[in-house]
Design a protein around this motif. Structure first.
Motif, PDB file in Angstrom:
ATOM      1  N   GLU A 105       0.830  -1.203   0.000  1.00  0.00           N
ATOM      2  CA  GLU A 105       0.000   0.000   0.000  1.00  0.00           C
ATOM      3  C   GLU A 105       0.866   1.255   0.000  1.00  0.00           C
ATOM      4  O   GLU A 105       0.539   2.254  -0.655  1.00  0.00           O
ATOM      5  CB  GLU A 105      -0.914  -0.004   1.225  1.00  0.00           C
ATOM      6  CG  GLU A 105      -1.902   1.138   1.273  1.00  0.00           C
ATOM      7  CD  GLU A 105      -2.907   0.940   2.384  1.00  0.00           C
ATOM      8  OE1 GLU A 105      -3.994   0.391   2.105  1.00  0.00           O
ATOM      9  OE2 GLU A 105      -2.621   1.301   3.537  1.00  0.00           O
ATOM     10  N   ARG A 132       3.605   6.284  -5.270  1.00  0.00           N
ATOM     11  CA  ARG A 132       3.378   6.545  -6.694  1.00  0.00           C
ATOM     12  C   ARG A 132       2.290   7.587  -6.897  1.00  0.00           C
ATOM     13  O   ARG A 132       2.374   8.437  -7.789  1.00  0.00           O
ATOM     14  CB  ARG A 132       3.019   5.234  -7.397  1.00  0.00           C
ATOM     15  CG  ARG A 132       4.206   4.281  -7.525  1.00  0.00           C
ATOM     16  CD  ARG A 132       3.770   2.909  -7.964  1.00  0.00           C
ATOM     17  NE  ARG A 132       4.909   2.006  -8.082  1.00  0.00           N
ATOM     18  CZ  ARG A 132       4.827   0.684  -7.965  1.00  0.00           C
ATOM     19  NH1 ARG A 132       3.650   0.111  -7.734  1.00  0.00           N
ATOM     20  NH2 ARG A 132       5.896  -0.067  -8.089  1.00  0.00           N
ATOM     21  N   THR A 133       1.246   7.508  -6.069  1.00  0.00           N
ATOM     22  CA  THR A 133       0.186   8.515  -6.158  1.00  0.00           C
ATOM     23  C   THR A 133       0.738   9.907  -5.878  1.00  0.00           C
ATOM     24  O   THR A 133       0.312  10.892  -6.494  1.00  0.00           O
ATOM     25  CB  THR A 133      -0.950   8.179  -5.167  1.00  0.00           C
ATOM     26  OG1 THR A 133      -1.487   6.890  -5.469  1.00  0.00           O
ATOM     27  CG2 THR A 133      -2.066   9.214  -5.243  1.00  0.00           C
ATOM     28  N   GLN A 189       1.846   2.150  -3.443  1.00  0.00           N
ATOM     29  CA  GLN A 189       0.781   2.855  -4.153  1.00  0.00           C
ATOM     30  C   GLN A 189       0.705   4.311  -3.721  1.00  0.00           C
ATOM     31  O   GLN A 189       0.505   5.210  -4.549  1.00  0.00           O
ATOM     32  CB  GLN A 189      -0.554   2.156  -3.903  1.00  0.00           C
ATOM     33  CG  GLN A 189      -0.636   0.733  -4.421  1.00  0.00           C
ATOM     34  CD  GLN A 189      -1.988   0.114  -4.116  1.00  0.00           C
ATOM     35  OE1 GLN A 189      -3.037   0.683  -4.386  1.00  0.00           O
ATOM     36  NE2 GLN A 189      -1.974  -1.054  -3.514  1.00  0.00           N
ATOM     37  N   GLN A 227      -6.692   5.749  -8.612  1.00  0.00           N
ATOM     38  CA  GLN A 227      -5.619   6.161  -7.722  1.00  0.00           C
ATOM     39  C   GLN A 227      -6.188   6.420  -6.342  1.00  0.00           C
ATOM     40  O   GLN A 227      -7.396   6.598  -6.160  1.00  0.00           O
ATOM     41  CB  GLN A 227      -4.910   7.418  -8.243  1.00  0.00           C
ATOM     42  CG  GLN A 227      -5.786   8.635  -8.336  1.00  0.00           C
ATOM     43  CD  GLN A 227      -5.013   9.870  -8.753  1.00  0.00           C
ATOM     44  OE1 GLN A 227      -5.339  10.974  -8.363  1.00  0.00           O
ATOM     45  NE2 GLN A 227      -3.980   9.696  -9.565  1.00  0.00           N
ATOM     46  N   ASN A 232     -10.114   4.156  -3.072  1.00  0.00           N
ATOM     47  CA  ASN A 232     -10.048   3.446  -4.354  1.00  0.00           C
ATOM     48  C   ASN A 232     -10.877   2.155  -4.375  1.00  0.00           C
ATOM     49  O   ASN A 232     -10.605   1.242  -5.155  1.00  0.00           O
ATOM     50  CB  ASN A 232      -8.595   3.124  -4.737  1.00  0.00           C
ATOM     51  CG  ASN A 232      -8.414   3.014  -6.240  1.00  0.00           C
ATOM     52  OD1 ASN A 232      -9.097   3.679  -7.013  1.00  0.00           O
ATOM     53  ND2 ASN A 232      -7.501   2.167  -6.672  1.00  0.00           N
TER      54      ASN A 232
END
Length: 442
Positions: free
Chosen positions: A38, A44-45, A41, A236, A216
């Motif tokens: 997580e 990257r977000t 993610q 996202q 999400n």
């Protein structure tokens, strides 16, 4: 080993992040691995590239630096090998840990809370959203001002520096405290305005359902499916920060108001819960909840528990809730076995693909049942001097029968459960002996 990066290196492209997770004695290794995925993610977000991941088991945090000297040396080497600019921890760091790690590594060190706040700062589009994010960031950064200003200025922008801006954060505590006070006053006006909007909606006696769930999970997609809301949908985390309310109809044709809300996450920062109070009141004031779950996620059970914990923190844990197991079209045979367990453990529950519209008819029937279950038929004896309570019942419910007696009015009322609870509390605070009796849920 200390590393320094020039502004030209940072300007070449997105930040490269080294992710660090520390699994303490009370945590299961599987949970740490899921949490690290997580964190990927989230990074990257926020716009970072992931250079490397370091995971360590420790019985307890190191007193000065959270991790030990040997691990700091390993991270310093990884920073050099991967040409990373920033270290992001999956844990929350105290100001002392964060400051000492930055001095030891010679680069920015960001914890999970600061990373989430940075994402919120990027995604906030409306004035209210930006104000709420700024308040959360200032509350978080105030105890971290000492010793970070020079390092942050040298290392440039990026994750952890968006929002109000580092230059502003280097001013004295008094002015920051004054800014926090001003934001609180502004947001109190926002809360009052939204409360007036909810009162206007409640006069129509149309039940209000808040769509909640992990970030999400597909909440906005569900709102679009049911109400044709046209809310932008992005794959996202935290794509939605502002609430949207639209009218829809259940299988029985009765109207409902659906409100899309900000997504939740494990260990949601307390500063965000406080700052986003105006937004989250849409959840606490709703008649019932629609809990959207990403049934395709391997961590869906942990995500459900995280959402339920946030709801308990908000005081909405006991509201009538329909669980919507979304993304059912992505499930294989093994995941479908898990789906059956979820439907049993979190009933009432329906499975759905909000993107494809599969399961829509069953969802509409379940919504109709949820709405009817959130309505209460009750009787009360109301003293003549309690005119405001009578006005509330007129605005937000239906008075089925009234009888004028000595000392007050005997009323039979049908209204949302939230109104029943509000009236009960108001009367008992003034008159401990007062009784409001629920005949049945209709």
């Amino acid at each position: 080993m200390r590393r320094h990066f020039s502004d030209s290196r940072l300007a070449q492209g997105p930040e490269r992040a080294l992710l660090v997770g520390v699994c303490l004695a009370e945590q299961e290794p599987e949970q740490s691995e899921s949490s690290m995925e997580e964190l990927r993610q989230l990074a990257r977000t926020a716009g970072a590239e992931v250079g490397a991941v370091v995971l360590q088991r420790r019985p307890r945090p190191h007193a000065a630096t959270f991790i030990g000297k040997g691990k700091i040396e390993q991270i310093a080497q990884e920073l050099h090998l991967t040409e990373s600019d920033i270290v992001i921890f999956d844990n929350d760091l105290t100001p002392t840990w964060q400051r000492n790690l930055e001095q030891a590594l010679g680069c920015k060190v960001v914890d999970r809370t600061e990373l989430i706040l940075d994402i919120f700062a990027q995604h906030a589009k409306t004035r209210d959203g930006k104000l709420q994010v700024e308040l959360a960031q200032l509350r978080y950064r105030l105890p971290r001002l000492t010793g970070r200003g020079t390092l942050m200025s040298r290392l440039g922008g990026g994750i952890g520096t968006r929002g109000p801006g580092e230059t502003q954060l280097e001013i004295d505590r008094r002015r920051i405290t004054e800014r926090i006070g001003k934001l609180k006053r502004i947001l109190q006006k926002v809360r009052s305005h939204r409360s007036s909007q909810r009162k206007r909606r409640s006069r129509s006696a149309i039940p209000t359902l808040a769509i909640v769930g992990y970030t999400n999970a597909g909440k906005s997609t569900l709102l679009n499916l049911l109400a044709g809301a046209g809310v932008p949908v992005e794959n996202q985390l935290f794509a939605t920060l502002d609430t949207t309310t639209r009218r829809a109809e259940g299988a029985d044709g009765e109207p409902v108001l659906l409100t899309d809300t900000v997504g939740f996450i494990r260990n949601l920062p307390e500063d965000l819960l406080v700052a986003f109070r105006a937004t989250l009141e849409e959840v606490t004031e709703a008649d019932a909840l629609v809990h959207v779950v990403d049934a395709s996620s391997p961590a869906c059970v942990e995500q459900v528990q995280a959402v339920l914990e946030v709801l308990r923190q908000l005081g909405a844990g006991e509201k009538p809730t329909l669980t919507v197991l979304n993304k059912a079209d992505l499930l294989g045979a093994e995941e479908r076995n898990r789906l059956r367990t979820l439907k049993r453990d979190y009933a009432p529950a329906v499975e759905l693909s909000a993107l494809l519209g599969l399961g829509r008819a069953e969802l509409l029937e379940a919504l109709a049942a949820l709405v009817s279950g959130s309505q209460v038929r009750f009787t009360l004896r109301l003293p003549y001097e309690r005119g405001p309570v009578l006005a509330l019942l007129h605005e937000q419910g239906r008075i089925l029968e009234r009888r004028y007696e000595e000392g007050g009015i005997l009323l039979q009322v049908e209204a949302p459960r939230s109104v029943f609870e509000k009236v009960s509390k108001a009367l008992r605070e003034q008159e401990p002996a007062a009784r409001v009796e629920a005949e049945r849920f209709v």
